[in-house]
Design a protein around this motif. Structure first.
Motif, PDB file in Angstrom:
ATOM      1  N   MET A  37       2.439  14.662   0.253  1.00 17.55           N
ATOM      2  CA  MET A  37       2.240  13.767  -0.896  1.00 17.55           C
ATOM      3  C   MET A  37       3.177  14.160  -2.021  1.00 17.55           C
ATOM      4  N   ILE A  38       3.779  13.194  -2.675  1.00 21.33           N
ATOM      5  CA  ILE A  38       4.620  13.451  -3.836  1.00 21.33           C
ATOM      6  C   ILE A  38       3.719  13.486  -5.062  1.00 21.33           C
ATOM      7  N   ARG A  39       3.988  14.438  -5.979  1.00 22.09           N
ATOM      8  CA  ARG A  39       3.022  14.646  -7.059  1.00 22.09           C
ATOM      9  C   ARG A  39       3.237  13.773  -8.283  1.00 22.09           C
ATOM     10  N   GLY A  40       4.447  13.329  -8.537  1.00 21.33           N
ATOM     11  CA  GLY A  40       4.698  12.572  -9.761  1.00 21.33           C
ATOM     12  C   GLY A  40       4.161  11.155  -9.676  1.00 21.33           C
ATOM     13  N   TYR A  41       4.312  10.418 -10.778  1.00 22.39           N
ATOM     14  CA  TYR A  41       3.775   9.056 -10.834  1.00 22.39           C
ATOM     15  C   TYR A  41       4.853   7.996 -11.035  1.00 22.39           C
ATOM     16  N   SER A  42       6.022   8.409 -11.523  1.00 28.89           N
ATOM     17  CA  SER A  42       6.973   7.425 -12.032  1.00 28.89           C
ATOM     18  C   SER A  42       7.441   6.439 -10.976  1.00 28.89           C
ATOM     19  N   HIS A  43       7.513   6.864  -9.720  1.00 32.20           N
ATOM     20  CA  HIS A  43       8.055   5.936  -8.732  1.00 32.20           C
ATOM     21  C   HIS A  43       7.106   4.759  -8.466  1.00 32.20           C
ATOM     22  N   PHE A  44       5.817   4.899  -8.871  1.00 34.10           N
ATOM     23  CA  PHE A  44       4.898   3.766  -8.684  1.00 34.10           C
ATOM     24  C   PHE A  44       5.292   2.577  -9.558  1.00 34.10           C
ATOM     25  N   VAL A  45       5.845   2.854 -10.725  1.00 36.45           N
ATOM     26  CA  VAL A  45       6.275   1.754 -11.598  1.00 36.45           C
ATOM     27  C   VAL A  45       7.428   0.995 -10.946  1.00 36.45           C
TER      28      VAL A  45
ATOM     29  N   PHE B 261      -0.669   2.836 -15.000  1.00 36.65           N
ATOM     30  CA  PHE B 261      -1.894   2.068 -15.272  1.00 36.65           C
ATOM     31  C   PHE B 261      -1.551   0.692 -15.850  1.00 36.65           C
ATOM     32  N   ARG B 262      -0.498   0.647 -16.702  1.00 45.15           N
ATOM     33  CA  ARG B 262      -0.093  -0.631 -17.295  1.00 45.15           C
ATOM     34  C   ARG B 262       0.416  -1.580 -16.193  1.00 45.15           C
TER      35      ARG B 262
ATOM     36  N   ASP C  51      -0.416  11.521 -19.402  1.00 45.83           N
ATOM     37  CA  ASP C  51       0.977  11.539 -19.869  1.00 45.83           C
ATOM     38  C   ASP C  51       1.539  10.123 -19.816  1.00 45.83           C
ATOM     39  N   GLU C  52       2.748   9.981 -20.325  1.00 44.28           N
ATOM     40  CA  GLU C  52       3.340   8.640 -20.432  1.00 44.28           C
ATOM     41  C   GLU C  52       3.602   8.011 -19.080  1.00 44.28           C
ATOM     42  N   SER C  53       3.990   8.828 -18.097  1.00 35.96           N
ATOM     43  CA  SER C  53       4.293   8.248 -16.780  1.00 35.96           C
ATOM     44  C   SER C  53       3.022   7.687 -16.142  1.00 35.96           C
TER      45      SER C  53
END
Lengths: 75, 253
Positions: free
Chosen positions: B1-9, B76-77, B69-71
């Protein structure tokens, strides 16, 4: 791996990425709850296997490129 | 699993669709020709989704405010935009294909509550809003709130309902291709929502009580559709819930 006393990095294991949800298949871990023993290369997983997170099919995975998502790998 | 969130946007941007671009003309022609039991089952599932999507599109704002955090907030947005589209899609089908009466979405939702079990209404109109209210007061409750929203509601209830809808549509005497197309697109969106929630759960240091609660909530929630989905489908949803939690790093004792 060691050659002449110098420790070399082991060749990078090929990992596969579920494009719909972000799950990464690591052959060293396999997916025991999905019937895939540790050590199973992605290519040898049956076609009807599904992503443990989102249920996507094997065809929805793509191979991760070396160094892809370098800052985001978990431990 | 990749831990960051930014790629979901980035992923969400690539998956955008518009419910108004779908052609429902065949659906409108087919609906009056369906057998009574066929239209009753499809309408029951539509009712569940109208109630569910309306609720989640409202309550997700509390999650956005609690992002760490912002990412995460950006994801969520992006998810909120998806949920609002899903709510519009199912309301559009209810109004224009199934002919559910009502001057607006709220009136049609009122009319549809009679087509689902009270447990489903309670989950979406009481439990989820209560969880969102608690989250608004205590942002530290984000992981357990994600457990209810992303892992239980999206990962068990909505996923099981979407598969039941697609199976039902497959067997109809007259096709509803517009509805089918939209449900397939909703299902595609849900996959990354579940992946996002799994990421948050994985990144959290989840205690035993929270993990046990998440498992138990999923097992109970799978039954809210009643006889609109089969016992086998309920069992399958529960199995996948347990497997998903384990894949997200939760160990069961």
């Amino acid at each position: 791996m060691s050659v002449g006393g110098q420790v070399l990095d082991k060749p990078e294991t090929k990992r596969w990425y579920c494009e719909p949800c972000g799950f990464v298949y690591d052959p060293e871990e396999g997916d025991p709850d999905g019937g895939i023993p540790p050590g199973t290369p992605f290519e040898e997983i049956p076609d009807d296997w599904m992503c443990p997170i989102c249920g996507a099919t094997k065809a929805d995975f793509r191979e991760l490129l070396p160094g892809e998502f370098p800052d985001e790998w978990g431990s | 699993m990749i831990r960051g969130y930014s790629h979901f946007v980035t992923l969400a941007e690539s998956l955008q669709w518009d419910e108004k671009d779908i052609d429902y003309s065949q659906d409108r022609a087919s609906w009056p020709l369906l057998a009574e039991d066929e239209s009753a089952k499809v309408l029951g599932l539509i009712a569940g989704f109208v109630i569910a999507e309306s609720s989640v599109s409202e309550e997700i704002r509390s999650y956005q405010a609690a992002a760490t955090d912002e990412s995460m907030e950006a994801v969520f947005r992006a998810q909120e935009r998806d949920e609002e589209r899903h709510a519009r899609f199912f309301d559009l089908v209810a109004a224009d294909v199934a002919g559910v009466p009502g001057a607006d979405a709220a009136a049609r939702r009122d009319a549809l509550r009679a087509h689902v079990r009270p447990e489903l209404v309670e989950l979406f109109e009481q439990r989820l809003p209560a969880t969102a209210r608690r989250l608004a007061e205590d942002h530290g409750a984000l992981t357990s709130a994600v457990g209810l929203y992303h892992m239980v509601i999206e990962g068990v209830v909505l996923l099981a309902g979407q598969h039941a809808m697609l199976d039902t549509l497959e067997g109809l005497s007259h096709p509803l291709p517009g509805l089918r197309k939209g449900v397939e697109l909703v299902l595609r969106d849900e996959r990354w929502h579940i992946g996002f929630g799994s990421r948050i759960v994985q990144n959290a240091d989840l205690g035993r009580d929270e993990a046990d609660a998440m498992l138990a909530q999923g097992e109970a929630a799978a039954k809210v559709w009643g006889n609109l989905i089969t016992p086998d489908a309920i069992d399958g949803a529960v199995r996948q819930h347990r497997r998903r939690l384990k894949a997200a790093g939760i160990k069961f004792w």
